[in-house]
Design an enzyme around this catalytic site. Structure first.
Site, mmCIF file in Angstrom:
data_model
loop_
_atom_site.group_PDB
_atom_site.id
_atom_site.type_symbol
_atom_site.label_atom_id
_atom_site.label_comp_id
_atom_site.label_asym_id
_atom_site.label_seq_id
_atom_site.Cartn_x
_atom_site.Cartn_y
_atom_site.Cartn_z
ATOM 1 N N CYS A 195 2.693 8.671 -8.745
ATOM 2 C CA CYS A 195 2.650 7.515 -8.218
ATOM 3 C C CYS A 195 3.033 7.398 -6.633
ATOM 4 O O CYS A 195 4.063 7.769 -6.458
ATOM 5 C CB CYS A 195 3.715 6.230 -8.854
ATOM 6 S SG CYS A 195 3.519 4.692 -8.443
ATOM 7 N N CYS A 242 -6.635 -0.178 0.383
ATOM 8 C CA CYS A 242 -5.878 -1.626 -0.037
ATOM 9 C C CYS A 242 -5.710 -2.444 1.205
ATOM 10 O O CYS A 242 -5.519 -2.262 2.523
ATOM 11 C CB CYS A 242 -4.618 -1.033 -0.707
ATOM 12 S SG CYS A 242 -3.693 -2.663 -1.313
ATOM 13 N N GLU A 292 -9.370 8.086 -6.181
ATOM 14 C CA GLU A 292 -8.974 9.110 -7.205
ATOM 15 C C GLU A 292 -8.447 8.184 -8.586
ATOM 16 O O GLU A 292 -8.157 7.296 -8.461
ATOM 17 C CB GLU A 292 -7.617 9.649 -6.760
ATOM 18 C CG GLU A 292 -8.025 10.492 -5.421
ATOM 19 C CD GLU A 292 -6.770 10.412 -4.373
ATOM 20 O OE1 GLU A 292 -6.066 9.617 -4.026
ATOM 21 O OE2 GLU A 292 -6.702 11.379 -3.432
ATOM 22 N N CYS A 306 -4.701 6.251 -15.111
ATOM 23 C CA CYS A 306 -4.423 5.276 -13.798
ATOM 24 C C CYS A 306 -5.813 4.911 -13.205
ATOM 25 O O CYS A 306 -6.422 6.276 -12.411
ATOM 26 C CB CYS A 306 -3.488 5.841 -13.063
ATOM 27 S SG CYS A 306 -3.102 4.890 -11.661
ATOM 28 N N CYS A 320 1.527 -2.626 1.708
ATOM 29 C CA CYS A 320 2.821 -2.317 1.520
ATOM 30 C C CYS A 320 3.377 -1.362 2.289
ATOM 31 O O CYS A 320 2.817 -0.053 2.298
ATOM 32 C CB CYS A 320 3.058 -2.220 0.094
ATOM 33 S SG CYS A 320 2.362 -3.799 -1.003
ATOM 34 N N CYS A 334 3.969 2.186 0.690
ATOM 35 C CA CYS A 334 2.646 2.674 -0.045
ATOM 36 C C CYS A 334 1.705 3.447 0.731
ATOM 37 O O CYS A 334 1.049 3.039 1.840
ATOM 38 C CB CYS A 334 1.764 1.427 -0.922
ATOM 39 S SG CYS A 334 0.351 2.121 -1.660
#
Length: 370
Positions: A343, A113, A93, A106, A117, A120
């Site tokens: 975010c 990933c 995205e 962004c 984290c 996230c």
């Protein structure tokens, strides 16, 4: 065969010049093609009118310019624009955030990933692979063409880039740096180092490499001044602790384009948003003498997360304390949350990554997605 051809999209100016030399052509031809691709948005060799017929024929034989397909694009009521881009059967995205006097894109660097984290949503997908340089720069190419008002020629609607999308960009250093080179090339998008920001969770050795090889603006996802808590919510801290991270940041601030580091701090209720956390953060940054700006990010809840967004009063109290102690502090506005673009929401519904493309098509009512 098609897959044996070089995709020119992801080659920075030096790499495309080297390619042209390898096929017996001149560097200035490489620069012409580079400009056609990125400045004018042209990907058909036959449409590159200042190239000779023989060169165009050779390019069609040896090279290609392949743009990933957009699965869908959607605009939020606040003007935020989101694209879901097909990268070899998976999806990433890209989000454009318009503000007065600027437009920030962004950009994602990985499918999923590796860092996991705890707060996230992207990390909950797991990790698939790194994006190629072509797949990274394609996000800007697509956005610039979509948003352009000059029939495809880049008109700088995108004024700023933040490498803050899906993935940890410093874990994909070899592809992200060439893509950023293209972003900053005057024959392409012409952005300055101050306008391209890379955000990292703290891959310390690569911060030094970034300073040497690129020198773009740096943002660090700190989220807490406490090693024990950071070990829990940002696991890479177990490998590179806060002291090591801030040592690298101090050097980067001295030699980087802004002379300061932006520290990102996701505020989670009763986790890291207490006044004692703010006091510890101030003491840490002052003791390490790291020139800092602080960007507070109120947590965006997603299904299954144990974390909560703090109240406005708690956010304001945290911000006021930092400002009172001399730190430039901003609170990131929630943008595009009606299209899952805010975010922390870049994993959509936080489902298995292999079904993401089908899910989004289903949302659009595409019966072929089943």
């Amino acid at each position: 065969m098609q897959q044996d051809k070089v995709n020119l999209l992801g080659l920075n100016q030096k790499a495309i010049e080297d390619f042209f030399i390898s096929i017996g052509k001149k560097k200035f031809h490489a620069r012409q093609v580079f400009k056609w691709i990125h400045k004018k948005g042209v990907i058909d060799f036959d449409a590159m009118t200042d190239l000779g017929k023989n060169l165009r024929h050779k390019l069609k034989d040896k090279a290609q310019i392949t743009i990933p397909k957009v699965v869908f694009s959607k605009a939020s009521k606040d003007g935020t624009h989101k694209w879901l881009i097909d990268v070899g059967g998976s999806a990433v995205e890209t989000v454009f955030i318009p503000e007065e006097g600027r437009g920030t894109l962004c950009v994602s660097s990985q499918i999923g990933c590796t860092l996991n984290c705890s707060f996230c949503s992207t990390g909950k997908q797991g990790f698939n692979r790194n994006l190629s340089a072509a797949e990274v720069i394609a996000q800007l190419w697509i956005a610039a063409r979509t948003l352009s008002k000059t029939d495809g020629e880049h008109d700088f609607t995108v004024t700023n880039i933040v490498m803050m999308g899906m993935g940890e960009p410093l874990m994909n250093f070899e592809n992200v740096v060439p893509a950023m080179d293209i972003m900053m090339d005057d024959l392409a998008y012409g952005l300055s180092r101050r306008k391209v920001t890379l955000s990292t969770s703290g891959v310390v050795p690569r911060i030094y490499d970034l300073l040497e090889q690129s020198g773009v603006s740096l943002a660090v996802s700190l989220h807490t001044p406490n090693d024990m808590l950071r070990n829990e919510i940002v696991p890479i801290n177990k490998k590179y602790n806060i002291d090591e991270l801030l040592e690298a940041c101090k050097l980067y601030a001295q030699k980087g384009p802004h002379k300061h580091i932006t520290f990102e701090y996701t505020l989670m209720e009763e986790v890291n948003d207490n006044l004692s956390d703010a006091e510890e953060l101030v003491a840490l940054l002052k003791s390490r003498e790291v020139p800092a700006k602080i960007n507070l990010i109120p947590f965006n809840p997603y299904p299954g997360t144990p974390y909560k967004k703090p109240s406005n009063n708690r956010i304001h109290r945290f911000k006021e304390f930092l400002q009172h102690n001399g730190f430039v502090t901003t609170v990131r506005k929630t943008r595009g949350d009606d299209i899952d673009a805010a975010c922390g929401q870049l994993a959509g519904d936080v489902m298995d990554k292999t079904n993401r493309k089908q899910r989004y098509l289903k949302k659009l009512g595409d019966t072929n997605a089943n």
